[in-house]
Design an enzyme around this catalytic site. Sequence first.
Site, PDB file in Angstrom:
ATOM      1  N   GLY A  94      -6.564 -12.616  -3.424  1.00  0.00           N
ATOM      2  CA  GLY A  94      -6.787 -12.097  -2.110  1.00  0.00           C
ATOM      3  C   GLY A  94      -8.186 -11.676  -1.684  1.00  0.00           C
ATOM      4  CB  ILE A  95      -9.906  -9.762   1.222  1.00  0.00           C
ATOM      5  CG1 ILE A  95     -11.284  -9.339   1.508  1.00  0.00           C
ATOM      6  CG2 ILE A  95      -8.807  -8.790   1.452  1.00  0.00           C
ATOM      7  CD1 ILE A  95     -11.350  -9.547   2.927  1.00  0.00           C
ATOM      8  N   GLY A  96     -11.066  -8.362  -1.393  1.00  0.00           N
ATOM      9  CA  GLY A  96     -11.431  -7.016  -2.137  1.00  0.00           C
ATOM     10  C   GLY A  96     -12.132  -7.234  -3.400  1.00  0.00           C
ATOM     11  CB  ILE A 145     -10.045  -6.419  -7.975  1.00  0.00           C
ATOM     12  CG1 ILE A 145     -10.270  -4.758  -8.361  1.00  0.00           C
ATOM     13  CG2 ILE A 145      -9.337  -6.869  -9.205  1.00  0.00           C
ATOM     14  CD1 ILE A 145      -9.041  -3.954  -8.839  1.00  0.00           C
ATOM     15  CD  GLU A 200      -1.077 -14.271   1.229  1.00  0.00           C
ATOM     16  OE1 GLU A 200      -1.322 -12.957   1.562  1.00  0.00           O
ATOM     17  OE2 GLU A 200       0.009 -14.540   0.643  1.00  0.00           O
ATOM     18  CB  ILE A 244       0.486   1.309  -4.379  1.00  0.00           C
ATOM     19  CG1 ILE A 244      -0.084   0.422  -3.297  1.00  0.00           C
ATOM     20  CG2 ILE A 244       0.652   2.745  -4.476  1.00  0.00           C
ATOM     21  CD1 ILE A 244       0.672   0.895  -1.854  1.00  0.00           C
ATOM     22  N   GLY A 295       2.391 -11.858   0.749  1.00  0.00           N
ATOM     23  CA  GLY A 295       2.753 -13.260   0.077  1.00  0.00           C
ATOM     24  C   GLY A 295       2.830 -12.995  -1.418  1.00  0.00           C
TER      25      GLY A 295
END
Length: 423
Positions: A207-209, A211, A230, A305, A328
Amino acid sequence: MKIVTAAEAAAIVKSGDRIFLQGAAMTPNTLINSICERYEELEQVEIISIHTEGEVKYAFPPYNQAFNINSCFVGGNVRKAVNTNKGDYIPIFLSEIHFLFRRNILPLDVAVVQVSPPDRHGYCSLGVSVDIALPAIQTAKKVIAQINPQVPRTHGDGIIHKSRIDLAIEVDEPIHVAPITEITDLEHAIGKNVADLIEDGATLQLGIGNIPNAVLSNLHNHKRLGVHTEMFSDGLLPLVEKGIITGEEKEIKTGKIVTCFAAGTKNLYDFVDDNPLVHFKEAGYTNDTSVIARNPKVTAINSAIEIDLTGQVCADSIGQRHFSGVGGQMDFIRGATISEGGKPIFALSAATAKGVSKITPTLKEGAGVTTTRAHVHYVVTEYGVVNLFGKNLYERAKALISISHPDHREMLIKAAYERFERS
């Protein structure tokens, strides 16, 4: 396709309509704001979307008297509204949202999108957000669009003929960007631990970010990596440029990067513009578990989380407060599990910025179980890597405590003893 003013395009929306808003970097804010300006003459307009970017007048007074949000993925700009009586959240896998439209479960009256100018054959591109926008356009009774020359023309399935657009306005403005931020030492440590799990020839989903970017920054000695994800972001570009990402071992679209949306900097958008290397598909394809699993060594890297001592993952709420969405995560966790040599991974810091442990005795009251403990394999923090697959509940607790933050281990050991003490 008729070019009109924003006010004329917005007039297509009627009271009681269900409207779809394209999201992420492609959010058509000019059209959305024009629809919002009609708040005094409209009522009970339902808004369906995944996360959007920019101003959301419809989420706040006085505009919200006419609009109700029904979000399939909660972004920060609507989070407050979704946790009040002016909005709500639909728990749903990203791979299955298209069923809501195609099976007439939530039929759409109007789809509101942003596209590139039509080419000489009359085809417009949905740019960097094909995801659920394509099925929305295919099923909505009416389509209104803002045509923007700064929208990248992307390859894949996100192409629609101008005849499918009922009314359009013209704008010339940058699409939304997600700036790159500096990776911290803690994030680098997590990234290195994850990178050590990734094999040459693996097919990646990230994903984004920071990490995910930290993971990618530790892959410069890897070879023959592929991407089926995705989301596509800036962190992948250096690996493409260095020939580390080649996709040559992928089974699905060999040699191609497959994604359903992209979010990042202008550099990313320039890279995907008219680039046949990157194929943008709808989420019903990219996130189809049976499609994902056909690739070898699928390595899916997701976040959480909180994770309880038995391995239950909450990734969409903080207690009863909805924070994001199912998205996803389960699509790719399951796809990676079934893939030959695949690795489903959860990567997270051991504690929050405020020092609260993310590995917990139990999930918070009201928290959703985004991924069940039966689906969780690898969990990674800055303190190490554990694999929960095949472990019983007590063994899982011991493993997770070993990678928890040292400040919280005594508390977690006590909780595990009380829960699993045998007479």
